[in-house]
Structures are given as C-alpha cells and as structure tokens.
Scaffold this active site. Structure first.
Site, PDB file in Angstrom:
ATOM      1  N   PRO A  88       8.239  -3.482  -3.888  1.00  0.00           N
ATOM      2  CA  PRO A  88       7.234  -2.411  -3.946  1.00  0.00           C
ATOM      3  C   PRO A  88       6.051  -2.777  -4.842  1.00  0.00           C
ATOM      4  O   PRO A  88       4.996  -2.165  -4.748  1.00  0.00           O
ATOM      5  CB  PRO A  88       8.012  -1.224  -4.540  1.00  0.00           C
ATOM      6  CG  PRO A  88       9.459  -1.537  -4.311  1.00  0.00           C
ATOM      7  CD  PRO A  88       9.554  -3.028  -4.365  1.00  0.00           C
ATOM      8  N   GLU A 115      18.335  -3.000  -8.594  1.00  0.00           N
ATOM      9  CA  GLU A 115      17.005  -2.542  -9.030  1.00  0.00           C
ATOM     10  C   GLU A 115      15.961  -3.655  -8.984  1.00  0.00           C
ATOM     11  O   GLU A 115      14.826  -3.468  -9.417  1.00  0.00           O
ATOM     12  CB  GLU A 115      17.082  -1.959 -10.445  1.00  0.00           C
ATOM     13  CG  GLU A 115      17.998  -0.741 -10.573  1.00  0.00           C
ATOM     14  CD  GLU A 115      17.681   0.348  -9.554  1.00  0.00           C
ATOM     15  OE1 GLU A 115      16.512   0.757  -9.468  1.00  0.00           O
ATOM     16  OE2 GLU A 115      18.630   0.781  -8.849  1.00  0.00           O
ATOM     17  N   ARG A 153       5.076 -12.155  16.410  1.00  0.00           N
ATOM     18  CA  ARG A 153       4.253 -11.671  17.515  1.00  0.00           C
ATOM     19  C   ARG A 153       2.943 -12.444  17.657  1.00  0.00           C
ATOM     20  O   ARG A 153       2.331 -12.413  18.710  1.00  0.00           O
ATOM     21  CB  ARG A 153       3.962 -10.176  17.355  1.00  0.00           C
ATOM     22  CG  ARG A 153       5.220  -9.309  17.427  1.00  0.00           C
ATOM     23  CD  ARG A 153       4.955  -7.874  17.020  1.00  0.00           C
ATOM     24  NE  ARG A 153       3.962  -7.248  17.857  1.00  0.00           N
ATOM     25  CZ  ARG A 153       4.182  -6.759  19.079  1.00  0.00           C
ATOM     26  NH1 ARG A 153       5.386  -6.818  19.593  1.00  0.00           N
ATOM     27  NH2 ARG A 153       3.209  -6.221  19.779  1.00  0.00           N
ATOM     28  N   ASP A 168      -5.073  -7.121  20.668  1.00  0.00           N
ATOM     29  CA  ASP A 168      -6.358  -6.889  20.011  1.00  0.00           C
ATOM     30  C   ASP A 168      -6.454  -5.531  19.320  1.00  0.00           C
ATOM     31  O   ASP A 168      -7.326  -5.339  18.485  1.00  0.00           O
ATOM     32  CB  ASP A 168      -7.498  -7.007  21.034  1.00  0.00           C
ATOM     33  CG  ASP A 168      -7.676  -8.428  21.507  1.00  0.00           C
ATOM     34  OD1 ASP A 168      -8.500  -8.655  22.375  1.00  0.00           O
ATOM     35  OD2 ASP A 168      -6.960  -9.307  21.001  1.00  0.00           O
TER      36      ASP A 168
END
Ligand code: 4H6
Length: 239
Positions: A88, A115, A153, A168
C-alpha cells in the site's frame, strides 16, 4: 517472459496459469511462472518466518533473512535483479507502468503477508514498491496477480489481434464506450439503432462520443488531462 514470485501461497497463482487468456498464454509458452517460498529459507525446521515487531504493536512482521534468501535465489537466475514489492506504500500502478513492465524479459515480484516485511529488505535491495490502489488486502498475492494479468495483456500473442488494437480504450486516456449484443430487446430496452445501421463511420463517432461523455461524467481526474481534438469538440457540442 519469466515471472518469479516470492510467496507463501504459490497455489493462488493457478488463477493466472490455469484460466482464461493468461492461462492460454502460459500453455503457449509466452510466459512462465516460478514461485519461491520464503519458508524454504527459514532457520527453523517448522518454517516460521514471522516475528513480533520491535517497538510493539499488533500483528507480526516477515523476517528479513528468509526473504533475503528467496530474493537471492530469484536474482541468481536472471540478469535483471530488480524486485517489485506490492504494498500500500508503493507508487500507484498505471496503464503506462504496465506497458513498461510488459517489455522486460523477466520480473521478480515479492508478496508480503502479516503486517509486511522488515524494512531493511527495502533499504538494501533494488526494490520498486508498487501499489494497485489506495486500499489494503490481506497479502501481496492478489495485487501481484492483478499486475501480472494487466502487463501480460500488452505482450504479443496474449490477446487476439482484434482485441489488442481495441485495447486503445485506456491507451487514449478515455473510458471505454458501452457495448451491446443479442437480443435486440432486453428489459424493455432496445439496442441504440446506430449500432444496427452498418454505418461504420457513424458507429465509430457514436462510440467516441459515449467515451467522452462517460469520462467527463465519471472521471474528472482523467477529463482534466484529456486534450480534445476539434472533431471531438464538435461531437460533444452536437445535440
Ligand atoms: C506489504 C505491506 C498491496 C504488503 C503490508 C499489498 C494492498 C496493496 C501487504 C501489507 C497489500 C496495494 C498486509 C498491510 C495486511 C495490511 C499486503 N494491500 N499488508 N494497494 N497487502 O497494492 O495488512
């Protein structure tokens, strides 16, 4: 492309290797996954690698030595020694970053549990810390899987030709247009008639206009940075 993942939960990655377009790409040899378990580098027979945090507080921290063992094994196998740590606290993942990562020959991803990991790993290795968004999940595995799917991808042969060009959508900084398929009536709603007209020029204009309207409505942050062409301005201003 060789993707090495340092994780306590290798089985989770079968979601990528065994299903959908990423699964087909793996079967076709376009990418290869290799998981490394930090427990194999624990100093105890039971494979414990977590400890209580210095300074106190809730939860447990992954200890540096078994993580370093796993990193050393991963970097010994490839030229590119950089390690991506999903956390994070990382820099936000973007479309542009997924394209950059898709061009590498190999990747090393580090997945935290508990953690998180002893900070000295980040201070003494070549680590790129990346976040998939401003929220917390229980481990780095799902974020790593999101990252792998998104970058694969962009690699040749992973999507069919038609799709790769169509991708696109985010490339041009706009949200995708709405899509419709059979039946022509559903829940009392007809398909927009233009899509049944066979007029490909008008269809393309309609789709572009929908993308512009949606982006303006839903994503002011993207809209702010988007530069309209004169033709797009005209599309938006017609009744
Ligand atoms: C590193 C440090 C990434 C990894 C702490 C990971 C969200 C993202 C994790 C933690 C992640 C993201 C463990 C802290 C669970 C909270 C694994 N969550 N956490 N946004 N969790 O990319 O407790």
């Amino acid at each position: 492309m060789l993707i090495q993942v340092i994780t306590l939960f290798a089985e989770m990655f079968t979601a990528l290797t065994d299903y959908g377009v990423t699964g087909r790409a793996a079967k076709n040899g376009l990418w290869q996954l290799s998981c490394i378990n930090p427990r194999d580098f624990a100093d105890n027979r039971l494979g414990y690698i977590d400890e209580r945090p210095f300074g106190g507080g809730p939860g447990m921290i992954m200890q540096a030595p078994p993580i370093q063992g796993a990193i050393n094994q991963a970097i010994s196998r490839v030229d590119d020694k950089r390690v991506i740590y999903l956390s994070p606290q990382g820099l936000p993942l973007t479309h542009e970053k997924t394209i950059e990562l898709s061009k590498r020959d190999s990747l090393i991803l580090l997945c935290g549990r508990y953690e998180g990991i002893d900070e000295r790993i980040m201070l003494t290795n070549d680590i790129e810390e990346i976040s998939i968004g401003d929220f917390v999940v229980s481990g780095g595995e799902l974020p790593a899987m999101v990252l792998i799917d998104a970058l694969l991808r962009h690699r040749a042969g992973v999507l069919g030709d038609e799709q790769s060009a169509q991708e696109d959508s985010f490339c041009d900084g706009l949200l995708d247009c709405p899509h419709y398929t059979r039946p022509t009536e559903f829940n009392g709603l007809e398909v927009p008639p233009i899509l049944l007209s066979g007029n490909h020029g008008e269809i393309a204009k309609w789709r572009k206009k929908q993308s512009l309207l949606r982006t303006r409505e839903r994503r002011p942050d993207l809209w702010e940075r988007y530069v309209l062409t004169p033709q797009e301005t005209r599309l938006l201003n017609e009744e």
